[in-house]
Design a protein around this motif. Structure first.
Motif, PDB file in Angstrom:
ATOM      1  N   UNK A  92       0.839  -1.208   0.000  1.00 41.93           N
ATOM      2  CA  UNK A  92       0.000   0.000   0.000  1.00 41.93           C
ATOM      3  C   UNK A  92       0.871   1.253   0.000  1.00 41.93           C
ATOM      4  N   UNK A  93       1.947   1.251   0.759  1.00 38.35           N
ATOM      5  CA  UNK A  93       2.862   2.392   0.772  1.00 38.35           C
ATOM      6  C   UNK A  93       3.516   2.600  -0.581  1.00 38.35           C
ATOM      7  N   UNK A  94       3.935   1.500  -1.234  1.00 40.04           N
ATOM      8  CA  UNK A  94       4.550   1.600  -2.561  1.00 40.04           C
ATOM      9  C   UNK A  94       3.554   2.150  -3.571  1.00 40.04           C
ATOM     10  N   UNK A  95       2.322   1.694  -3.524  1.00 34.86           N
ATOM     11  CA  UNK A  95       1.295   2.195  -4.434  1.00 34.86           C
ATOM     12  C   UNK A  95       1.030   3.683  -4.206  1.00 34.86           C
ATOM     13  N   UNK A  96       1.008   4.097  -2.956  1.00 34.29           N
ATOM     14  CA  UNK A  96       0.792   5.520  -2.642  1.00 34.29           C
ATOM     15  C   UNK A  96       1.928   6.375  -3.183  1.00 34.29           C
ATOM     16  N   UNK A  97       3.164   5.885  -3.087  1.00 38.10           N
ATOM     17  CA  UNK A  97       4.305   6.631  -3.618  1.00 38.10           C
ATOM     18  C   UNK A  97       4.223   6.741  -5.132  1.00 38.10           C
ATOM     19  N   UNK A  98       3.868   5.652  -5.797  1.00 40.90           N
ATOM     20  CA  UNK A  98       3.760   5.669  -7.263  1.00 40.90           C
ATOM     21  C   UNK A  98       2.658   6.616  -7.714  1.00 40.90           C
TER      22      UNK A  98
END
Length: 134
Positions: A92-98
């Motif tokens: 979820x954190x990686x998706x938010x950064x992208x």
């Protein structure tokens, strides 16, 4: 050039009130740095009690710090430095950064449309000026 008699004017009531209020705040804040007579005796008694405690050498204190940390770590069973996050946090954190990085790309068509609108308005404005001159 102003005469010395007119150089000083009488203060207005509004200015006088501001000065009095500022002086009141100054005096009220200065009282925070004083000790009330009621508490002065308690502070002296407390100082006498704490001065009666035995003092340790600083070398002894620093020599005992590692043992104290080890004893504290062993007593509570907590593994210091361990990260126990749920498995979904990283994706979820990686998706938010992208998605955050994609915001400028998603907004670029709107910026291009705004620039085209500005060019169109400038063209219409210039045409309107030229028709008024004729």
């Amino acid at each position: 050039f102003t005469s010395p008699a007119t150089a000083f004017t009488t203060p207005t009531p509004n200015k006088t009130m501001r000065v009095l209020v500022a002086l009141g705040f100054l005096l009220a804040s200065a009282s925070a740095f004083t000790t009330s007579p009621r508490w002065a005796g308690h502070a002296r008694a407390r100082a006498v009690k704490t001065n009666a405690a035995p003092s340790m050498d600083m070398a002894e204190v620093f020599a005992n710090v590692p043992q104290a940390i080890a004893a504290a770590a062993a007593s509570d069973g907590y593994e210091y430095g361990a990260v126990n996050a749920p498995g979904w946090v990283l994706p979820v954190g990686a998706l938010a950064v992208i998605l955050t990085a994609a915001v400028p790309v998603l907004l670029s068509p709107g910026e291009e449309a705004l620039e085209q609108q500005r060019v169109d308005e400038e063209t219409l404005r210039n045409e309107g000026r030229s028709s008024r001159r004729k």
